[in-house]
Each structure stands twice: as C-alpha cells, then as structure tokens.
Design a protein around this motif. Structure first.
Motif, PDB file in Angstrom:
ATOM      1  N   ARG A 174       0.826  -1.206   0.000  1.00 46.40           N
ATOM      2  CA  ARG A 174       0.000   0.000   0.000  1.00 46.40           C
ATOM      3  C   ARG A 174       0.868   1.267   0.000  1.00 46.40           C
ATOM      4  NH1 ARG A 174      -5.237  -1.389   0.566  1.00 46.40           N
ATOM      5  NH2 ARG A 174      -5.741  -3.364   1.618  1.00 46.40           N
ATOM      6  N   ALA A 175       1.976   1.226   0.716  1.00 46.50           N
ATOM      7  CA  ALA A 175       2.865   2.388   0.755  1.00 46.50           C
ATOM      8  C   ALA A 175       3.471   2.663  -0.619  1.00 46.50           C
ATOM      9  CB  ALA A 175       3.967   2.174   1.787  1.00 46.50           C
ATOM     10  N   VAL A 176       3.950   1.608  -1.263  1.00 49.70           N
ATOM     11  CA  VAL A 176       4.545   1.764  -2.590  1.00 49.70           C
ATOM     12  C   VAL A 176       3.501   2.258  -3.592  1.00 49.70           C
ATOM     13  CG1 VAL A 176       5.509   0.464  -4.526  1.00 49.70           C
ATOM     14  CG2 VAL A 176       6.420   0.133  -2.228  1.00 49.70           C
ATOM     15  N   ALA A 177       2.286   1.719  -3.491  1.00 45.19           N
ATOM     16  CA  ALA A 177       1.212   2.151  -4.396  1.00 45.19           C
ATOM     17  C   ALA A 177       0.911   3.641  -4.233  1.00 45.19           C
ATOM     18  CB  ALA A 177      -0.051   1.333  -4.143  1.00 45.19           C
ATOM     19  N   ASN A 178       1.122   4.151  -3.040  1.00 47.16           N
ATOM     20  CA  ASN A 178       0.872   5.568  -2.765  1.00 47.16           C
ATOM     21  C   ASN A 178       2.074   6.453  -3.050  1.00 47.16           C
ATOM     22  OD1 ASN A 178      -1.827   5.348  -1.958  1.00 47.16           O
ATOM     23  ND2 ASN A 178      -1.236   4.721   0.114  1.00 47.16           N
ATOM     24  N   GLY A 179       3.112   5.869  -3.642  1.00 48.41           N
ATOM     25  CA  GLY A 179       4.254   6.660  -4.056  1.00 48.41           C
ATOM     26  C   GLY A 179       5.381   6.756  -3.055  1.00 48.41           C
ATOM     27  N   GLU A 180       5.274   6.011  -1.952  1.00 47.60           N
ATOM     28  CA  GLU A 180       6.335   6.044  -0.946  1.00 47.60           C
ATOM     29  C   GLU A 180       7.457   5.070  -1.311  1.00 47.60           C
ATOM     30  OE1 GLU A 180       4.801   5.494   3.036  1.00 47.60           O
ATOM     31  OE2 GLU A 180       2.858   6.327   2.433  1.00 47.60           O
ATOM     32  N   MET A 181       8.615   5.314  -0.742  1.00 45.16           N
ATOM     33  CA  MET A 181       9.720   4.370  -0.823  1.00 45.16           C
ATOM     34  C   MET A 181       9.777   3.622   0.497  1.00 45.16           C
ATOM     35  SD  MET A 181      12.476   3.128  -2.362  1.00 45.16           S
ATOM     36  CE  MET A 181      13.027   4.304  -3.612  1.00 45.16           C
ATOM     37  N   ILE A 182       9.816   2.284   0.445  1.00 45.99           N
ATOM     38  CA  ILE A 182       9.782   1.527   1.686  1.00 45.99           C
ATOM     39  C   ILE A 182      10.747   0.351   1.629  1.00 45.99           C
ATOM     40  CG2 ILE A 182       7.856   0.049   0.962  1.00 45.99           C
ATOM     41  CD1 ILE A 182       6.867   0.344   3.964  1.00 45.99           C
ATOM     42  N   LEU A 183      11.411   0.116   2.756  1.00 46.19           N
ATOM     43  CA  LEU A 183      12.298  -1.033   2.918  1.00 46.19           C
ATOM     44  C   LEU A 183      11.806  -1.841   4.107  1.00 46.19           C
ATOM     45  CD1 LEU A 183      15.786   0.718   2.600  1.00 46.19           C
ATOM     46  CD2 LEU A 183      14.476  -0.382   0.777  1.00 46.19           C
ATOM     47  N   GLY A 184      11.844  -3.162   3.992  1.00 44.77           N
ATOM     48  CA  GLY A 184      11.485  -4.007   5.119  1.00 44.77           C
ATOM     49  C   GLY A 184      12.435  -3.771   6.273  1.00 44.77           C
ATOM     50  N   PRO A 185      12.052  -4.140   7.505  1.00 45.88           N
ATOM     51  CA  PRO A 185      12.881  -3.864   8.684  1.00 45.88           C
ATOM     52  C   PRO A 185      14.315  -4.363   8.552  1.00 45.88           C
ATOM     53  CG  PRO A 185      10.709  -4.624   9.342  1.00 45.88           C
ATOM     54  CD  PRO A 185      10.772  -4.791   7.853  1.00 45.88           C
ATOM     55  N   ALA A 186      14.500  -5.605   8.096  1.00 45.05           N
ATOM     56  CA  ALA A 186      15.856  -6.150   7.987  1.00 45.05           C
ATOM     57  C   ALA A 186      16.667  -5.399   6.947  1.00 45.05           C
ATOM     58  CB  ALA A 186      15.793  -7.640   7.639  1.00 45.05           C
ATOM     59  N   VAL A 187      16.019  -5.075   5.824  1.00 45.06           N
ATOM     60  CA  VAL A 187      16.707  -4.355   4.754  1.00 45.06           C
ATOM     61  C   VAL A 187      17.023  -2.933   5.196  1.00 45.06           C
ATOM     62  CG1 VAL A 187      16.530  -3.526   2.387  1.00 45.06           C
ATOM     63  CG2 VAL A 187      15.644  -5.784   2.981  1.00 45.06           C
ATOM     64  N   ALA A 188      16.101  -2.300   5.908  1.00 41.92           N
ATOM     65  CA  ALA A 188      16.321  -0.932   6.371  1.00 41.92           C
ATOM     66  C   ALA A 188      17.534  -0.859   7.295  1.00 41.92           C
ATOM     67  CB  ALA A 188      15.074  -0.422   7.090  1.00 41.92           C
ATOM     68  N   ALA A 189      17.688  -1.859   8.155  1.00 41.57           N
ATOM     69  CA  ALA A 189      18.836  -1.879   9.062  1.00 41.57           C
ATOM     70  C   ALA A 189      20.143  -1.963   8.275  1.00 41.57           C
ATOM     71  CB  ALA A 189      18.724  -3.052  10.032  1.00 41.57           C
ATOM     72  N   ARG A 190      20.143  -2.793   7.222  1.00 32.88           N
ATOM     73  CA  ARG A 190      21.347  -2.913   6.395  1.00 32.88           C
ATOM     74  C   ARG A 190      21.600  -1.621   5.629  1.00 32.88           C
ATOM     75  NH1 ARG A 190      23.294  -7.961   5.877  1.00 32.88           N
ATOM     76  NH2 ARG A 190      24.375  -7.400   3.965  1.00 32.88           N
ATOM     77  N   ALA A 191      20.536  -0.989   5.163  1.00 37.76           N
ATOM     78  CA  ALA A 191      20.685   0.261   4.425  1.00 37.76           C
ATOM     79  C   ALA A 191      21.278   1.347   5.318  1.00 37.76           C
ATOM     80  CB  ALA A 191      19.334   0.705   3.864  1.00 37.76           C
ATOM     81  N   MET A 192      20.837   1.399   6.575  1.00 37.72           N
ATOM     82  CA  MET A 192      21.399   2.386   7.490  1.00 37.72           C
ATOM     83  C   MET A 192      22.886   2.125   7.718  1.00 37.72           C
ATOM     84  SD  MET A 192      19.188   4.601   8.171  1.00 37.72           S
ATOM     85  CE  MET A 192      20.003   5.417   9.545  1.00 37.72           C
ATOM     86  N   GLY A 193      23.248   0.854   7.798  1.00 36.58           N
ATOM     87  CA  GLY A 193      24.657   0.527   7.942  1.00 36.58           C
ATOM     88  C   GLY A 193      25.453   0.953   6.722  1.00 36.58           C
ATOM     89  N   TYR A 194      24.844   0.779   5.567  1.00 40.82           N
ATOM     90  CA  TYR A 194      25.499   1.182   4.312  1.00 40.82           C
ATOM     91  C   TYR A 194      25.724   2.689   4.302  1.00 40.82           C
ATOM     92  CZ  TYR A 194      26.187   1.742  -0.737  1.00 40.82           C
ATOM     93  OH  TYR A 194      26.678   2.061  -1.966  1.00 40.82           O
ATOM     94  N   VAL A 195      24.675   3.436   4.649  1.00 40.36           N
ATOM     95  CA  VAL A 195      24.778   4.890   4.654  1.00 40.36           C
ATOM     96  C   VAL A 195      25.825   5.349   5.663  1.00 40.36           C
ATOM     97  CG1 VAL A 195      23.536   7.024   5.196  1.00 40.36           C
ATOM     98  CG2 VAL A 195      22.417   5.226   3.858  1.00 40.36           C
ATOM     99  N   ALA A 196      25.913   4.625   6.780  1.00 40.56           N
ATOM    100  CA  ALA A 196      26.887   4.989   7.811  1.00 40.56           C
ATOM    101  C   ALA A 196      28.313   4.644   7.411  1.00 40.56           C
ATOM    102  CB  ALA A 196      26.543   4.276   9.114  1.00 40.56           C
ATOM    103  N   GLY A 197      28.459   3.913   6.311  1.00 40.63           N
ATOM    104  CA  GLY A 197      29.790   3.645   5.803  1.00 40.63           C
ATOM    105  C   GLY A 197      30.393   2.334   6.223  1.00 40.63           C
TER     106      GLY A 197
END
Length: 222
Positions: free
Chosen positions: A123-146
């Motif tokens: 539903r979030a994606v259908a409404n134009g949002e960008m969303i990552l699942g909890p596990a993926v979001a944690a990895r993405a934050m680690g990526y951004v943190a370097g």
C-alpha cells in the motif's frame, strides 16, 4: 501518478519463478481489501509481456529463470514510468538492494516478511512512498553509515571490492586480468563490473574508465 489509477483499487502483478511462493502470494493478496491481482509471471519474458499500463504495482522476485528482476524492473519502469515495483526476494545483500533501487524499485522486502508487512509495503509503494522491510532498512542504514565502504573517497556508493575492480578497469585491465589479479572467478568480475555500471548509471566500460579517471582512480602505476 500519485497512487493507484482506478479509484482506491490497487491492481497488482506478481512475478516469481517459484510456483508455490507465487501462488501463495496471490492467495494472500486476494484476501486484502481493494487489492486485485491482475497478472502473474514466472519469467522475465512473461513479466515484460504481462505487465502493462493497467498494473499499479509489481511484486518482483530478483531470481528469474531466464533473467533477473533488476533488469526486468528497469525495463518495465522505462516502459511504464508510473509503475511501482516492490521487490520481494531472498537476497538481502547491499549490492542487490541498491541495484534494485537504482533500477527503479520503490520498495524492497525479504521473503520472510509477515503478511502484515507485505500489505503495508504494498500500500505504501502504491501511494508513491519508498519503503524497505525492517531487515533491509537496518542494512541500508549501515550502508549509509559507511560500514561497507571506506567513506570519504571516490564513489562512496561503491563497496570496497567494487572500487578495487573499477580502479583496475580504469588502469586498462580486462576481466580476465582482473580475475587473476584478485583471485576471483571471471563471472564474479563480470558481475562486479555490472554492479558498478548500474550504481554509477554508466552505459558501458569505456564510460566507467573516463568517470573513474576523472575521480582519480586508475592513475597510479601498477
């Protein structure tokens, strides 16, 4: 398009080459209010033939028998700019996540996601949002943190391995030479080069060499 094109109904296609998972996902979606499954595909070719302008969201696996979901995502989004793609896959590595997003995916879930997480993401994606699942979001934050990059250097979006390969490409080495030098298989080198081109939005190896040298890579003697 700011959301589904037909009132409140979200029209969905499911692309996955595993019949049991695909059928299970379809069965789940059909229990949800205002969500209609309008197409299924088990391969890249079927996906490109099936998904049209009447689809709001595609649930996309990354491993398809005749191709991969990243390439299919890129093709579909180019053909249908309003289309939303939600990746649902077993792959949780950084390279897959960011390659999918760069290809145009609006969300990324692991196949272990709960039904509630799938519905919320859809539903979030259908409404134009960008969303990552909890596990993926944690990895993405680690990526951004370097945590996967050296940080502060050229191309921080690349992993250390990708930057190392790009440096050798910029020095003029072909894939065979790079595979020998780094003790990697030629297939692995090809995949790394492909990831670099995707992440840097470059059309080919020559463009990568130019871009890398402009950033200071490939200039030191071997």
């Amino acid at each position: 398009m700011s959301g589904p094109s037909r009132g409140s109904e979200i029209r969905v296609a499911v692309v996955d080459d595993h019949p049991m998972f695909r059928l299970g996902m379809v069965a789940l979606l059909e229990t949800l209010d205002d969500i209609a499954v309008v197409g299924q595909a088990s391969s890249a070719a079927e996906a490109e033939a099936t998904v049209g302008a009447d689809v709001d969201v595609v649930l996309m696996d990354l491993e398809l028998g005749d191709g991969n979901g990243i390439d299919v995502t890129r093709t579909l989004v180019r053909a249908h700019p309003d289309l939303r793609v939600l990746v649902v896959t077993m792959h949780e590595d950084d390279d897959s996540v960011f390659a999918a997003i760069r290809a145009g995916a609006r969300g990324y879930l692991l196949k272990g996601a709960t039904p509630a997480e799938v519905e919320r993401a859809l539903r979030a994606v259908a409404n134009g949002e960008m969303i990552l699942g909890p596990a993926v979001a944690a990895r993405a934050m680690g990526y951004v943190a370097g945590t996967r990059t050296t940080g502060g250097g050229a191309f921080p979006e690349l992993t250390d391995r990708e930057r190392e390969v790009l440096d050798l490409v910029a020095r003029g080495h072909d894939n065979t030479a790079i595979s020998r030098r780094l003790s990697l298989s030629p297939k692995t080198v090809r995949n790394v080069v492909a990831n670099v081109l995707t992440k840097l939005n470059l059309p080919d190896r020559s463009a990568a060499i130019v871009r890398a040298r402009e950033a200071g890579l490939g200039l030191d003697p071997d």
